[in-house]
Design a protein around this motif. Structure first.
Motif, mmCIF file in Angstrom:
data_model
loop_
_atom_site.group_PDB
_atom_site.id
_atom_site.type_symbol
_atom_site.label_atom_id
_atom_site.label_comp_id
_atom_site.label_asym_id
_atom_site.label_seq_id
_atom_site.Cartn_x
_atom_site.Cartn_y
_atom_site.Cartn_z
ATOM 1 N N LEU A 14 2.567 9.117 9.428
ATOM 2 C CA LEU A 14 1.393 9.003 8.557
ATOM 3 C C LEU A 14 0.173 9.686 9.176
ATOM 4 O O LEU A 14 -0.636 10.284 8.463
ATOM 5 C CB LEU A 14 1.099 7.537 8.241
ATOM 6 N N ARG A 15 0.068 9.623 10.479
ATOM 7 C CA ARG A 15 -1.084 10.252 11.153
ATOM 8 C C ARG A 15 -1.102 11.760 10.973
ATOM 9 O O ARG A 15 -2.171 12.356 10.932
ATOM 10 C CB ARG A 15 -1.072 9.929 12.647
ATOM 11 N N HIS A 68 0.195 0.076 11.521
ATOM 12 C CA HIS A 68 -0.324 0.114 12.893
ATOM 13 C C HIS A 68 -0.543 -1.307 13.415
ATOM 14 O O HIS A 68 -0.227 -1.608 14.572
ATOM 15 C CB HIS A 68 -1.629 0.919 12.938
ATOM 16 N N GLY A 119 0.037 13.237 8.386
ATOM 17 C CA GLY A 119 -0.075 13.530 6.970
ATOM 18 C C GLY A 119 1.213 13.831 6.241
ATOM 19 O O GLY A 119 1.193 14.523 5.220
ATOM 20 N N ALA A 131 -1.109 3.141 6.643
ATOM 21 C CA ALA A 131 -1.184 3.478 8.070
ATOM 22 C C ALA A 131 -1.858 2.362 8.862
ATOM 23 O O ALA A 131 -1.390 1.997 9.946
ATOM 24 C CB ALA A 131 -1.934 4.794 8.261
ATOM 25 N N LYS A 132 -2.932 1.796 8.319
ATOM 26 C CA LYS A 132 -3.620 0.701 9.010
ATOM 27 C C LYS A 132 -2.702 -0.516 9.144
ATOM 28 O O LYS A 132 -2.620 -1.128 10.208
ATOM 29 C CB LYS A 132 -4.888 0.297 8.255
ATOM 30 N N ASP A 184 -1.135 4.489 -1.205
ATOM 31 C CA ASP A 184 -2.389 4.379 -0.461
ATOM 32 C C ASP A 184 -2.032 4.539 1.015
ATOM 33 O O ASP A 184 -1.860 3.566 1.742
ATOM 34 C CB ASP A 184 -3.044 3.022 -0.731
ATOM 35 N N MET A 185 -1.902 5.792 1.423
ATOM 36 C CA MET A 185 -1.399 6.079 2.765
ATOM 37 C C MET A 185 -2.383 5.668 3.861
ATOM 38 O O MET A 185 -1.961 5.327 4.955
ATOM 39 C CB MET A 185 -1.030 7.561 2.902
ATOM 40 N N GLU A 186 -3.665 5.674 3.553
ATOM 41 C CA GLU A 186 -4.648 5.241 4.547
ATOM 42 C C GLU A 186 -4.453 3.756 4.880
ATOM 43 O O GLU A 186 -4.392 3.364 6.045
ATOM 44 C CB GLU A 186 -6.066 5.504 4.049
ATOM 45 N N GLN A 187 -4.331 2.939 3.838
ATOM 46 C CA GLN A 187 -4.119 1.504 4.057
ATOM 47 C C GLN A 187 -2.735 1.243 4.639
ATOM 48 O O GLN A 187 -2.565 0.370 5.483
ATOM 49 C CB GLN A 187 -4.305 0.714 2.763
ATOM 50 N N SER A 196 0.830 -1.209 0.000
ATOM 51 C CA SER A 196 0.000 0.000 0.000
ATOM 52 C C SER A 196 0.866 1.262 0.000
ATOM 53 O O SER A 196 0.514 2.257 -0.639
ATOM 54 C CB SER A 196 -0.986 -0.003 1.168
#
Length: 121
Positions: free
Chosen positions: A89-90, A64, A92, A60-61, A55-58, A50
């Motif tokens: 990532l949190r 984490h 941004g 980060a998940k 795909d920074m949202e994925q 990702s």
């Protein structure tokens, strides 16, 4: 391989072996079983994929999740590297800013996995 040698190799790779063993109530076999299971965990692969796809949202998940698993197993160097990535990532930060952090996560992940493979059979 003797227990002390296993502990030393894993410690050299950033594992707090005593703390990990404590989390598993001193059950060496159980701790080692979960260390081996870590090698099959897909969080790092998902993070890498990702992140490469921006795909920074994925990313980060996934990182984490990797951080949590590393923490539970007392893989402290990996936990720290993943935590730094999560924090970046949190807030941004761009992929260019987080690129070196992603490289560090990968380096520590590979070192950790290699130590586990070398010691736990």
């Amino acid at each position: 391989m003797e227990q002390l040698e296993i502990k030393q190799i894993l410690s050299d790779a950033g594992t707090d072996y005593n703390k990990g063993l404590e989390r598993f109530m001193g059950n060496v076999a159980l701790y080692h079983k979960f260390l081996l299971k870590f090698l099959d965990d897909s969080s790092f692969a998902k993070f890498k994929e990702s992140f490469a796809a921006s795909d920074m949202e994925q990313a980060a998940k996934s990182v984490h999740t990797l951080k949590g698993t590393a923490g539970n197993l007392s893989l402290m160097s990996l936990f720290t590297a993943a935590d730094e990535m999560v924090q970046a990532l949190r807030v941004g930060k761009s992929s260019q800013e987080t690129g070196p952090l992603a490289e560090q996560v990968e380096k520590v992940y590979n070192e950790t996995c290699e130590a586990i493979r070398k010691t736990i059979k």
